[in-house]
Design an enzyme around this catalytic site. Structure first.
Site, mmCIF file in Angstrom:
data_model
loop_
_atom_site.group_PDB
_atom_site.id
_atom_site.type_symbol
_atom_site.label_atom_id
_atom_site.label_comp_id
_atom_site.label_asym_id
_atom_site.label_seq_id
_atom_site.Cartn_x
_atom_site.Cartn_y
_atom_site.Cartn_z
ATOM 1 N N GLU B 129 20.595 -18.294 3.616
ATOM 2 C CA GLU B 129 21.329 -17.097 4.024
ATOM 3 C C GLU B 129 20.366 -15.943 4.270
ATOM 4 O OE1 GLU B 129 24.845 -16.878 4.775
ATOM 5 O OE2 GLU B 129 25.399 -15.903 2.876
ATOM 6 N N THR B 181 26.731 -9.962 11.213
ATOM 7 C CA THR B 181 26.510 -9.436 9.864
ATOM 8 C C THR B 181 25.476 -8.312 9.899
ATOM 9 O OG1 THR B 181 27.024 -11.574 8.900
ATOM 10 C CG2 THR B 181 25.829 -10.061 7.509
#
Lengths: 307, 307
Positions: B129, B181
């Site tokens: 991530e 994001t």
């Protein structure tokens, strides 16, 4: 019932990360009010002990008096009461004004038909706190009323009893100098760095969860405050050393109690707690501060009638 | 064992007030990885389905590939694996990259002797991530790995499973536009007003406590975010109207799922949940946005082997 005696415990506001939101009641220290009905309206304070002569006998200048009057007004009573108040909260930062307000509010409710629940009494008792400190704080009023650990929402005024950790030992170091809540609030920042917000929010969340789970270790380790502690530490002579001493002696966590100047630490082991208390006392001594040490637990009941 | 198939669920990061700290796993949507041992070292991705051709087959550009390699390295494996990946997380803001990373990490651990616990796998899966989004976030990795609601400390990397609310219904509205994001993090404020900090900290604390107490009502009503939601709402066309529609239809709470663009609401009543979903869909339509509605619950198990 013509007369009633009520005890309300001392308390630790914030409990570290939970600024203005979390609080816990402390066993074995608190204020006692003896309230007696009388036919004339209003509140009179007949006697105050244990305050070393510091508190006002004027009912509208004393949190017990203001709180009693607020509940009388709320209930629409035509009668009044007289109060004697025994202060038993040592030092500052331990919810002393809240304990007086809670005891008086609870006593008046008992004397006039017990119409209100503890949750309903909380915002009424808080009126007294707000008049004295110019803010509407519930993180001492909540636990003093309900016992154990409480949560409150400062915006909606809701208060919830989160539970109680029977096995937590709370070590309190009470230095012999006063600290005004007003001063202690003045130094708080208006803006919080994002990472301090995240840190405090994370630890406060874990603390609330740990209370529900009766997990003393996680509760104690969640005493991590990056918002109020840093700002207030300079107001408390010796704070950093006292905290370091508590942690070195095995405390799970340590921070300022409410607005200070008292400092609290948490342990899960009575023997360690003795050691922690001594270490905190000695660290204060290193700064020429005499501190009283109290080893206690969470109070279980909050405000209650006593004999 | 030569080959294993693993499922890891989608998730809602933040759950409103708990920015970067709280997350919950969603039942019935997630990624599936089929991992097969092979003698050559390294990771190769053989097939990706369900992604509409968007994801890279290069192992070091795909969170499943990076995560698998990280666990192989951690275990000191000389062998390698090949992966087929089926994406089953709809839309953005539902922990899609986390689900791939978690499924791959869990699969590699299973294939090579199951030496690591889920808690130990979490920081390894999070490496993937972080390489994709340039931050070390656990609020999707945590619930995708463990199921239910998880808490994590972004500074210490600790992850704790808080529990699961069996009766909570989660309504997810997934708009047909993407949201990066990176962009969603760019708009976040660096400094938070004190009262926003207090509000989010209070609601996140109550949310964690409510999970422990299995209190769906308090859980849902704690979805109140004054920190990330206000900053991100302008990036999501129709957000304010969709939220209003959800609350008017009886949702206990509603906010942005993780970094967005998906929006989630919570209810305790299956009939109301139907109504809430329709109201959210219609509100999106009013902004010329087609949104997919999914009514689901919390995932129970997190990452697991499937047939």
């Amino acid at each position: 019932m013509k007369s009633v005696r009520v005890f309300a415990p001392a308390s630790v506001g914030n409990i570290g990360p939970g600024f203005d939101v979390l609080g816990m009641a402390l066993a074995g220290m608190g204020d006692t009010v003896l309230a007696t009905r009388r036919s004339e309206p209003g509140v009179s304070i007949i006697e105050i002990t244990g305050d070393r002569g510091r508190l006002s006998y004027k009912a509208d200048e004393n949190t017990a008096g203001i709180s009693a009057q607020t509940v009388l007004d709320h209930l629409g009573c035509r009668e009044g009461i007289s109060l004697t108040l025994h202060k038993g909260v040592p030092g500052t930062g331990l919810g002393s004004s809240a304990a007086s307000a809670v005891a008086a509010a609870y006593a008046v409710n008992l004397l006039f038909g017990e119409k209100l629940s503890k949750a309903e009494l909380v915002p009424l008792a808080a009126v007294a706190e707000s008049q004295v400190s110019r803010g509407f704080f519930l993180d001492n009023i909540g636990p003093s009323m309900m016992g154990g650990v409480t949560w409150n929402n400062p915006f909606t005024k809701e208060v919830v009893s989160l539970g109680r950790l029977e096995k937590a030992i709370v070590i309190v170091a009470i230095p012999d100098f006063p600290l005004l809540t007003k001063e202690s609030r003045r130094v708080l920042p208006g803006m919080i760095p994002m990472e301090h917000f995240i840190s405090n929010m994370a630890y406060a969340s874990m603390m609330a969860w740990a209370v529900a789970k009766k997990d003393v270790t996680r509760f104690g380790r969640s005493i991590q405050d990056r918002v109020a502690e840093a700002a207030r530490a300079p107001l408390i002579k010796g704070f950093e050393d006292v905290k370091k001493a508590a942690l070195s002696a095995g405390a799970l966590g340590c921070s300022i109690s409410g607005a200070g100047a008292s400092i609290f630490a948490v342990s899960d082991d009575p023997k360690k707690a003795e050691k922690i208390g001594k270490a905190m006392e000695k660290a204060f001594q290193g700064h020429q501060v005499v501190a009283e040490i109290r080893n206690t637990q969470m109070d279980r009941l909050g405000a209650r009638m006593i004999k």
